[in-house]
Write a protein that holds these residues in place. Structure first.
Motif, PDB file in Angstrom:
ATOM      1  N   LEU A  78     -13.109   7.344   0.096  1.00  0.00           N
ATOM      2  CA  LEU A  78     -12.141   6.498  -0.613  1.00  0.00           C
ATOM      3  C   LEU A  78     -11.061   7.348  -1.276  1.00  0.00           C
ATOM      4  O   LEU A  78     -10.469   6.942  -2.277  1.00  0.00           O
ATOM      5  CB  LEU A  78     -12.852   5.629  -1.669  1.00  0.00           C
ATOM      6  CG  LEU A  78     -14.024   4.783  -1.174  1.00  0.00           C
ATOM      7  CD1 LEU A  78     -14.659   4.019  -2.330  1.00  0.00           C
ATOM      8  CD2 LEU A  78     -13.597   3.838  -0.082  1.00  0.00           C
ATOM      9  N   GLY A  79     -10.796   8.503  -0.700  1.00  0.00           N
ATOM     10  CA  GLY A  79      -9.863   9.444  -1.319  1.00  0.00           C
ATOM     11  C   GLY A  79      -8.440   8.950  -1.426  1.00  0.00           C
ATOM     12  O   GLY A  79      -7.716   9.354  -2.337  1.00  0.00           O
ATOM     13  N   ASN A  80      -8.013   8.064  -0.522  1.00  0.00           N
ATOM     14  CA  ASN A  80      -6.634   7.566  -0.557  1.00  0.00           C
ATOM     15  C   ASN A  80      -6.494   6.258  -1.316  1.00  0.00           C
ATOM     16  O   ASN A  80      -5.368   5.813  -1.555  1.00  0.00           O
ATOM     17  CB  ASN A  80      -6.111   7.369   0.868  1.00  0.00           C
ATOM     18  CG  ASN A  80      -5.840   8.687   1.572  1.00  0.00           C
ATOM     19  OD1 ASN A  80      -5.851   9.749   0.954  1.00  0.00           O
ATOM     20  ND2 ASN A  80      -5.609   8.628   2.873  1.00  0.00           N
ATOM     21  N   THR A  81      -7.594   5.621  -1.682  1.00  0.00           N
ATOM     22  CA  THR A  81      -7.510   4.312  -2.320  1.00  0.00           C
ATOM     23  C   THR A  81      -8.082   4.278  -3.728  1.00  0.00           C
ATOM     24  O   THR A  81      -7.616   3.511  -4.567  1.00  0.00           O
ATOM     25  CB  THR A  81      -8.246   3.264  -1.465  1.00  0.00           C
ATOM     26  OG1 THR A  81      -9.605   3.690  -1.270  1.00  0.00           O
ATOM     27  CG2 THR A  81      -7.579   3.107  -0.106  1.00  0.00           C
ATOM     28  N   GLU A  82      -9.099   5.060  -4.014  1.00  0.00           N
ATOM     29  CA  GLU A  82      -9.750   4.986  -5.322  1.00  0.00           C
ATOM     30  C   GLU A  82      -8.832   5.363  -6.482  1.00  0.00           C
ATOM     31  O   GLU A  82      -8.870   4.700  -7.528  1.00  0.00           O
ATOM     32  CB  GLU A  82     -10.999   5.863  -5.347  1.00  0.00           C
ATOM     33  CG  GLU A  82     -11.798   5.713  -6.631  1.00  0.00           C
ATOM     34  CD  GLU A  82     -13.025   6.588  -6.658  1.00  0.00           C
ATOM     35  OE1 GLU A  82     -13.990   6.240  -7.367  1.00  0.00           O
ATOM     36  OE2 GLU A  82     -13.032   7.625  -5.971  1.00  0.00           O
ATOM     37  N   PRO A  83      -7.990   6.422  -6.377  1.00  0.00           N
ATOM     38  CA  PRO A  83      -7.142   6.772  -7.536  1.00  0.00           C
ATOM     39  C   PRO A  83      -6.273   5.615  -8.018  1.00  0.00           C
ATOM     40  O   PRO A  83      -6.199   5.346  -9.220  1.00  0.00           O
ATOM     41  CB  PRO A  83      -6.306   7.936  -7.014  1.00  0.00           C
ATOM     42  CG  PRO A  83      -7.145   8.561  -5.957  1.00  0.00           C
ATOM     43  CD  PRO A  83      -7.845   7.418  -5.289  1.00  0.00           C
TER      44      PRO A  83
END
Length: 279
Positions: free
Chosen positions: A255-260
């Motif tokens: 989820l590196g591109n969506t969680e932040p």
């Protein structure tokens, strides 16, 4: 028997390689988020412990690990194949989106919809929708896109509809609002099966517990210590309609591109009084 010994030895070699790689992923911090939390490279769970792998001489014994022994060895094959495919996606000439897509579909329960029993109405998926979902999951060109011939501009945003469906996913005919509302309605239906009419969807009278932000869903008394449960629906995609904008972090961190971005909204709405939930 010699062939069996060779296969067993190969499996153990594969296990040692995968275990070393996973241990390196778990020890080495990939990056830190704005909250100061350490994030590590993703790898799937389920690799068995080394001491549970029986030697060939113990397959006719009364070992406690005899049950499901073959399944544990099968897990080695699956994990080695997963790691080998991810490594192949890092070769020159492979688009970044493929590594991002592969990490995204490897997340826990990402393929749960494929195991849904269609005998229940709520689990039924139209054939055309299931075909698109599977093709997106596997990174294949969409039949619907190829059937239309040459790429054309979408009705919204002026984006060119690519065969892989990235533009259509981010700028659909119904738009983000339509997909958000459909997902919210499905979530509310499940929540109401537990809490009944205590579940409020997009409540109008929210100033008493959220004076500057209207949550998507609210449940009185469902939080910790009977506090109010406040929920938000986040409909995000790890990929982008522009291949150049696909974030590199999503190829390494789950989820590196969506969680932040998803975690940014709760910080902005931290004055809400209640337990927050994101779906």
């Amino acid at each position: 028997f010699t062939e069996l010994q060779d296969a067993h030895s190969t499996l153990l070699d594969d296990y040692d390689y995968v275990a070393r790689t996973y241990e390196q992923y778990d020890r080495q911090v990939f990056d830190y988020c704005k909250e100061g939390l350490a994030h590590f490279r993703f790898h799937p769970d389920g690799l068995p412990d080394r001491d549970t792998l029986l030697p060939l001489a113990c397959f006719d014994s009364g070992s406690e690990h005899l049950q499901s022994a073959q399944r544990r060895y099968s897990q080695i094959i699956h994990h080695a194949a997963w790691l080998g495919f991810w490594n192949a996606l890092q070769l020159p000439g492979v688009a970044r989106r493929e590594a991002v897509r592969f990490i995204a579909v490897s997340q826990y329960q990402a393929g749960a919809f494929l195991n849904a029993v269609p005998s229940r109405r709520d689990f039924r998926i139209p054939t055309w929708a299931l075909r698109i979902a599977v093709q997106r999951r596997l990174g294949l060109p969409l039949d619907e896109a190829l059937a239309r011939g040459a790429p054309t501009c979408s009705a919204r945003g002026g984006k060119v509809q690519d065969p892989l469906g990235d533009a259509a996913s981010n700028i659909g005919r119904l738009g983000h609002c339509g997909r958000h509302n459909s997902l919210l309605a499905a979530l509310a239906k499940v929540m109401r099966s537990v809490w009944g009419m205590l579940v409020e969807v997009e409540p109008r009278d929210h100033l008493g517990y959220s004076n500057d932000y209207r949550p998507d869903v609210s449940v009185a008394g469902a939080g910790r210590s009977r506090s109010r449960l406040i929920g938000d629906v986040k409909f995000k995609d790890s990929l982008s309609s522009n291949p150049e904008d696909v974030g590199q972090r999503g190829a390494f961190v789950g989820l590196g591109n969506t969680e932040p971005a998803a975690r940014a909204r709760p910080r902005a709405a931290r004055r809400c009084r209640g337990r927050r939930l994101q779906a």
